[in-house]
Design an enzyme around this catalytic site. Structure first.
Site, PDB file in Angstrom:
ATOM      1  N   ASP A  12       0.856  -1.173   0.000  1.00 42.41           N
ATOM      2  CA  ASP A  12       0.000   0.000   0.000  1.00 42.41           C
ATOM      3  C   ASP A  12       0.900   1.233   0.000  1.00 42.41           C
ATOM      4  OD1 ASP A  12       0.875   0.384   2.634  1.00 42.41           O
ATOM      5  OD2 ASP A  12      -1.126   0.270   3.521  1.00 42.41           O
ATOM      6  N   CYS A  69       3.118  -3.039   4.035  1.00 37.10           N
ATOM      7  CA  CYS A  69       2.283  -1.892   4.366  1.00 37.10           C
ATOM      8  C   CYS A  69       3.031  -1.116   5.441  1.00 37.10           C
ATOM      9  CB  CYS A  69       0.867  -2.294   4.777  1.00 37.10           C
ATOM     10  SG  CYS A  69       0.675  -3.102   6.375  1.00 37.10           S
ATOM     11  N   GLY A  70       2.417  -0.110   6.016  1.00 31.91           N
ATOM     12  CA  GLY A  70       3.134   0.709   6.978  1.00 31.91           C
ATOM     13  C   GLY A  70       3.739  -0.087   8.111  1.00 31.91           C
ATOM     14  N   GLY A  74      -1.631  -5.106   9.089  1.00 37.19           N
ATOM     15  CA  GLY A  74      -2.897  -5.197   8.366  1.00 37.19           C
ATOM     16  C   GLY A  74      -2.809  -6.074   7.131  1.00 37.19           C
ATOM     17  N   HIS A 102      10.614 -23.546   9.162  1.00 37.58           N
ATOM     18  CA  HIS A 102       9.639 -24.263   9.973  1.00 37.58           C
ATOM     19  C   HIS A 102       8.203 -24.101   9.506  1.00 37.58           C
ATOM     20  CE1 HIS A 102      12.233 -24.766  13.840  1.00 37.58           C
ATOM     21  NE2 HIS A 102      12.834 -25.213  12.761  1.00 37.58           N
ATOM     22  N   ASN A 103       7.887 -22.986   8.833  1.00 41.89           N
ATOM     23  CA  ASN A 103       6.487 -22.702   8.497  1.00 41.89           C
ATOM     24  C   ASN A 103       6.194 -22.723   7.006  1.00 41.89           C
ATOM     25  OD1 ASN A 103       7.166 -20.465  10.985  1.00 41.89           O
ATOM     26  ND2 ASN A 103       5.699 -22.093  11.354  1.00 41.89           N
ATOM     27  N   ARG A 136       8.611 -33.008  10.781  1.00 41.64           N
ATOM     28  CA  ARG A 136       7.483 -32.762  11.679  1.00 41.64           C
ATOM     29  C   ARG A 136       6.756 -31.472  11.330  1.00 41.64           C
ATOM     30  NH1 ARG A 136      11.931 -30.910  14.555  1.00 41.64           N
ATOM     31  NH2 ARG A 136      11.624 -28.942  15.677  1.00 41.64           N
ATOM     32  N   ARG A 140       2.283 -30.064  10.361  1.00 40.24           N
ATOM     33  CA  ARG A 140       1.626 -28.868  10.865  1.00 40.24           C
ATOM     34  C   ARG A 140       1.139 -27.978   9.714  1.00 40.24           C
ATOM     35  NH1 ARG A 140       6.689 -28.591  14.852  1.00 40.24           N
ATOM     36  NH2 ARG A 140       5.940 -30.160  16.317  1.00 40.24           N
TER      37      ARG A 140
END
Length: 145
Positions: A12, A69-70, A74, A102-103, A136, A140
């Site tokens: 933005d 964004c700032g 958001g 990990h994610n 593992r 998840r």
């Protein structure tokens, strides 16, 4: 060109300068960048840009994304409303590495008003170069997807 060669980026008005910096940084590294805006300083709504990046990932135009964004807050909330998006708001290199390792994050999020330019470039480099560890962690991720 496959989606694996393309990184989509959007912001933005609160992170326009950071978007330009990171786009240039990626292009200097030989990456193809799909810039979905914003392209001006007028006030815009960050959910529109989160939706645009989510769309580019879903339809295969890009393999990973960068949203700004700032504060980063958001736009990360808006991006994570899409089930196929794993957007991680990071503030340092450790977070950027871990969100991938990990994610299996597919969208890096930072705040244009909260993250310095060198830290942002470092986070981007780590995000783009760190593989998902699997194991593992994969179980998840599957629960979220």
């Amino acid at each position: 060109m496959s989606s694996h060669d393309v990184i989509v980026i959007a912001s933005d008005h609160g992170a326009l300068e950071m978007k330009a910096l990171l786009k240039q940084h990626m292009e200097q590294k030989g990456l193809t960048v799909l810039d979905l805006g914003t392209h001006g300083t007028e006030s815009v709504d960050y959910p529109d840009f989160a939706d645009a990046v989510a769309g580019a990932l879903k339809d295969g135009r890009a393999s990973r994304g960068v949203l700004l964004c700032g504060s980063g807050i958001g736009i990360s909330i808006a991006a994570n409303r899409h089930r196929h998006v794993r957007a991680a708001l990071v503030h340092d290199g450790y977070g950027a590495r871990m969100c991938r390792e990990h994610n299996d994050a597919n969208v890096l999020v930072m705040g244009g008003r909260t993250t310095g330019p060198e830290t942002a470039k470092d986070c981007l480099d780590l995000f783009l170069s760190t593989p998902f560890a699997g194991g593992r962690h994969a179980r998840r991720i599957e629960k979220m997807s």
